[in-house]
Design an enzyme around this catalytic site. Structure first.
Site, PDB file in Angstrom:
ATOM      1  CE  LYS A 220      -2.131  -1.635   3.479  1.00  0.00           C
ATOM      2  NZ  LYS A 220      -1.874  -2.513   3.782  1.00  0.00           N
ATOM      3  CB  THR A 221       3.534   2.057   2.281  1.00  0.00           C
ATOM      4  OG1 THR A 221       3.340   2.435   3.121  1.00  0.00           O
ATOM      5  CG2 THR A 221       4.499   3.614   2.299  1.00  0.00           C
TER       6      THR A 221
ATOM      7  CG  ASP B 184       0.201   3.629   7.256  1.00  0.00           C
ATOM      8  OD1 ASP B 184      -0.784   2.678   6.298  1.00  0.00           O
ATOM      9  OD2 ASP B 184       1.530   3.208   7.342  1.00  0.00           O
TER      10      ASP B 184
ATOM     11  CB  THR C 217      -4.720  -2.775   8.211  1.00  0.00           C
ATOM     12  OG1 THR C 217      -4.723  -2.820   8.993  1.00  0.00           O
ATOM     13  CG2 THR C 217      -3.156  -2.664   7.564  1.00  0.00           C
TER      14      THR C 217
ATOM     15  NE  ARG D 224       6.109  -4.243   5.457  1.00  0.00           N
ATOM     16  CZ  ARG D 224       5.105  -3.425   5.541  1.00  0.00           C
ATOM     17  NH1 ARG D 224       4.558  -4.093   7.175  1.00  0.00           N
ATOM     18  NH2 ARG D 224       5.320  -2.684   5.282  1.00  0.00           N
TER      19      ARG D 224
END
Length: 366
Positions: A72-73, A117, A166, A225
């Protein structure tokens, strides 16, 4: 007494730490063409950005939702790069007052991308101020208190808000509806993770064969990640052992040393399943009791271990508590007794059970 040592984050936790953020910044793709996976979201987002460029206007506000660690980032950074616009980064927990948001909004330049975020963790007054800012590009600044308070309208330059969450269900409907594009990121397949690892290995100047990529990807829980984090640990193992070309055996040995097994389960995951089976006969058992049995906080068990175990069908959540499924018994090398199998709820993985709220379903404990 010796000073207490800081607790080390689990190797396969999708959360990030300062080291992760520094390394991820170097490994992150800079445009949509280099972004691996999320084909549907990537195509839709590409169309939105291309249309905005053709009109010569700021892109619509974008909401990105999905589990942590899926990009997302990275997509927010790509949106700013694709629009050739400056990027402002903040987070929901950092905006606890309407004045905090007003300060950020009033300093934006035309066309700037504002990335928030964990946007679902903003305070309610800030959310209500954001409604007007997103829709009309203006905010009302309240000056003074009581009967003498006045609202001063402040016009804002057109900007693009990119929100990441999230837990999209916690966003109020009026805020969700003001986003022009909503993209939900899904977990990656093993093949997609192999592509992510190949790109990362090239940037890290590692020599890794195809079998090793597949081995690492299969243990990465469908999360880029985690895949990159495991790749760095394999790199460390290869460096210390003087291995020039990493193969499947080397990758497996490295990850076994870090207690990440072939299914991607780590020490905490196996401790939860082992306690369920050996101490409670497979369950059901309450979350608090289970957490005490493995020496962790209930929040850690619920947010770090449970989501993946439930997704892999090894742990079930019932109104009476947590239970270990037949897949968990098999993975740990044990055979589920017939009496335990007969007591398993037939509708364990029905829609009703999957939709149980994420709270402690345990019975009152003495």
């Amino acid at each position: 007494m010796a000073p207490e040592q800081p607790e080390q984050a689990p190797l396969v936790s999708p959360g990030s730490d300062p080291e992760d953020r520094a390394v991820e910044a170097a490994l992150r793709p800079k445009n949509l063409d280099d972004f691996v996976g999320q084909q549907r979201v990537r195509k839709q987002l590409s169309l939105v950005l291309e249309a905005s460029r053709m009109r010569g206007r700021s892109a619509d506000h974008v909401l990105l939702s999905g589990p942590p660690g899926l990009g997302k980032t990275t997509l927010a950074l790509i949106i700013a790069a694709e629009m050739n616009a400056p990027l402002r980064i903040s987070s929901g927990p950092a905006i606890q007052h309407a004045g905090d948001l007003a300060a950020i909004l009033s300093s934006l330049t035309e066309g700037e991308v504002l990335f928030l975020d964990e946007i679902h963790r903003m305070s309610r007054p800030a959310e209500e101020m954001l409604y007007m800012a997103m829709e009309d590009f203006r905010v009302d600044i309240v000056v003074g208190k009581g009967p003498g308070a006045t609202a001063i309208p402040l016009d804002l330059p057109p900007f693009t808000l990119v929100g990441a969450t999230t837990r999209a269900g916690l966003l109020p409907g009026p805020l969700r509806d003001r986003f022009g594009f909503t993209g939900h990121l899904e977990f990656y397949s093993t093949e997609e993770l192999e592509l992510v690892l190949r790109r990362s290995a090239m940037l890290m100047d590692m020599r890794v064969n195809s079998a090793a990529f597949a081995e690492i990807a299969s243990r990465s829980r469908g999360t880029p990640r985690i895949a990159n984090r495991l790749l760095r640990r394999v790199r460390d193992w290869a460096l210390v052992h003087g291995v020039d070309l990493v193969d499947a055996r080397c990758a497996g040995s490295a990850l076994d040393m870090y207690e990440v097994d072939a299914k991607g389960l780590d020490r905490l995951d196996r401790a939860v399943l082992t306690a369920l089976i050996t101490k409670f006969g497979g369950g059901p058992v309450g979350l608090s009791t289970l957490a005490i049995a493995v020496g962790e906080e209930p929040e850690t068990v619920e947010t770090v271990a449970e989501p993946y175990l439930v997704r892999e069908g090894m742990l079930g959540r019932t109104p009476r508590g947590r239970i270990a499924t037949a897949a968990a018994w098999k993975h740990l090398g044990w055979v589920m007794p017939p009496t335990v199998a007969a007591a398993m709820p037939e509708d364990l993985f029905s829609v009703e059970q999957e939709d149980l709220p994420l709270d402690d379903w345990s019975l009152p404990e003495s």
